[in-house]
Motif scaffolding. Sequence first.
Motif, mmCIF file in Angstrom:
data_model
loop_
_atom_site.group_PDB
_atom_site.id
_atom_site.type_symbol
_atom_site.label_atom_id
_atom_site.label_comp_id
_atom_site.label_asym_id
_atom_site.label_seq_id
_atom_site.Cartn_x
_atom_site.Cartn_y
_atom_site.Cartn_z
ATOM 1 N N PHE A 20 -14.395 20.282 18.584
ATOM 2 C CA PHE A 20 -13.531 19.574 19.532
ATOM 3 C C PHE A 20 -14.137 18.205 19.861
ATOM 4 O O PHE A 20 -15.303 18.084 20.237
ATOM 5 C CB PHE A 20 -13.383 20.431 20.786
ATOM 6 N N GLY A 21 -13.320 17.160 19.735
ATOM 7 C CA GLY A 21 -13.794 15.804 19.977
ATOM 8 C C GLY A 21 -14.303 15.585 21.387
ATOM 9 O O GLY A 21 -15.261 14.829 21.599
ATOM 10 N N GLY A 22 -13.680 16.233 22.368
ATOM 11 C CA GLY A 22 -14.134 16.088 23.744
ATOM 12 C C GLY A 22 -15.538 16.636 23.954
ATOM 13 O O GLY A 22 -16.322 16.101 24.749
ATOM 14 N N TYR A 23 -15.873 17.702 23.228
ATOM 15 C CA TYR A 23 -17.228 18.256 23.296
ATOM 16 C C TYR A 23 -18.237 17.257 22.743
ATOM 17 O O TYR A 23 -19.319 17.060 23.312
ATOM 18 C CB TYR A 23 -17.274 19.558 22.503
ATOM 19 N N LEU A 24 -17.880 16.582 21.659
ATOM 20 C CA LEU A 24 -18.762 15.553 21.102
ATOM 21 C C LEU A 24 -18.920 14.393 22.077
ATOM 22 O O LEU A 24 -20.021 13.830 22.210
ATOM 23 C CB LEU A 24 -18.197 15.042 19.774
ATOM 24 N N MET A 25 -17.846 14.039 22.780
ATOM 25 C CA MET A 25 -17.937 12.993 23.791
ATOM 26 C C MET A 25 -18.929 13.369 24.872
ATOM 27 O O MET A 25 -19.736 12.538 25.310
ATOM 28 C CB MET A 25 -16.557 12.742 24.405
ATOM 29 N N ARG A 26 -18.890 14.636 25.306
ATOM 30 C CA ARG A 26 -19.819 15.075 26.355
ATOM 31 C C ARG A 26 -21.264 15.018 25.876
ATOM 32 O O ARG A 26 -22.151 14.546 26.594
ATOM 33 C CB ARG A 26 -19.473 16.488 26.826
ATOM 34 N N LEU A 27 -21.520 15.498 24.648
ATOM 35 C CA LEU A 27 -22.880 15.469 24.119
ATOM 36 C C LEU A 27 -23.402 14.037 24.024
ATOM 37 O O LEU A 27 -24.550 13.749 24.380
ATOM 38 C CB LEU A 27 -22.921 16.129 22.738
ATOM 39 N N ALA A 28 -22.551 13.126 23.524
ATOM 40 C CA ALA A 28 -22.960 11.732 23.384
ATOM 41 C C ALA A 28 -23.189 11.089 24.749
ATOM 42 O O ALA A 28 -24.152 10.325 24.935
ATOM 43 C CB ALA A 28 -21.905 10.958 22.602
ATOM 44 N N TYR A 29 -22.318 11.405 25.706
ATOM 45 C CA TYR A 29 -22.472 10.864 27.055
ATOM 46 C C TYR A 29 -23.809 11.296 27.658
ATOM 47 O O TYR A 29 -24.544 10.479 28.235
ATOM 48 C CB TYR A 29 -21.322 11.332 27.955
ATOM 49 N N GLU A 30 -24.140 12.568 27.533
ATOM 50 C CA GLU A 30 -25.362 13.082 28.152
ATOM 51 C C GLU A 30 -26.613 12.482 27.513
ATOM 52 O O GLU A 30 -27.592 12.181 28.207
ATOM 53 C CB GLU A 30 -25.368 14.603 28.092
ATOM 54 N N LEU A 31 -26.593 12.262 26.184
ATOM 55 C CA LEU A 31 -27.733 11.612 25.544
ATOM 56 C C LEU A 31 -27.809 10.144 25.981
ATOM 57 O O LEU A 31 -28.902 9.626 26.247
ATOM 58 C CB LEU A 31 -27.625 11.698 24.025
#
Length: 366
Positions: free
Chosen positions: A228-239
């Motif tokens: 899911f693209g939104g999950y990737l957005m969250r991971l990138a945001y947190e890093l």
Amino acid sequence: MADSYTELVLPFGSSPELFEQYTNSYGTIRTGKMMEHLDSLAGSVAYKHMLPGVEDLKQVADQGFYIVTASVDRLDVLAPMNLQRDIKLSGQVIHTGRSSMEIAVKMEAPGPSGEDETLLLGRFSMVCRDFSHHARPVNPLVRNTAEEEALFAMGEGLRSNRKSKALQSLSRVPPTSAEAEALHSLYLARGQEDQEHPDPNRVWMSDSRQESTMLMFPQERNVHQKIFGGYLMRLAYELGFTSSSLFTRSHVRFLSLDGISFAKPVPIGSILRLTSHILHTSSTPEFPTLVHVGVQANVVDAKTGHEETTNDFRFTWCRETGEPLQRYVVPRTYKEAMLWLEGKRALELGAEIRGLRGRSVGDVHE
């Protein structure tokens, strides 16, 4: 246009259990989780436009097409996002091309006067494909009011601006004379080596690198059996947040998502490597600290070690109080210099958008 309007209310003010799921260690909202919701919301809006009245997921799968996020142009925070009040997420299609849809999203909460206060505005670009991965035409957009015509014109402008921005990319054309001068001034002031008197506040861009590597599990899949693209957005945001905090050595507030490109899907079971770099730093009267961060997502082949880029994320964080940022990032190579200039462009565009935030043209209305 109104048929695609969708909203979701998160009752933080009245649900302690929900509050607990979304709060971070600073007592504020986990913005990365909200990004997941916004991406999901944009997808729901797009499917609602294509399949009015269809609500069952199996019916969606039987239609012979799928919709994916092509890019996220911007998400701009316009007011503090706290968890003491209910938050409403809303969105709708504001423009359609042959196989693309522009989705405007908004986050609101009750303000002191009782009227809804806009906390965040954003834009998603979705594309429709058939199962042979070819472009599939989308339903045309019918406008019935002057306000809808204005939103459609705004969507047309956003689409044109995206094409123009692509043509002006530093991967295609050289920097402007003003940008070249800014880069040269940086080199003269901060980019030259001095072994006897090294600058303690200078950080080479390559030295700002942070990394995270993880497995992609099926629990995070979308309806197309990809991550899911939104999950990737969250991971990138947190890093990216971690990188900004380490660089500034302080707590920072999220200011904007300056762009995301979705080049390829991330398969279930793959190894994903996220790499972040500080691309640009600045201080202004409004924000003593501004930090622009790039996060790149690569899928890694465990057998060969080959990496393929799937996503490129750009974020900006800020600090509104305190002394101006003393540390600054400096590029060492030509490629890094172009990234530094891209970050400079992003910060300038963000300042321009915040200067226009009093206008209603960016609002999403039912």
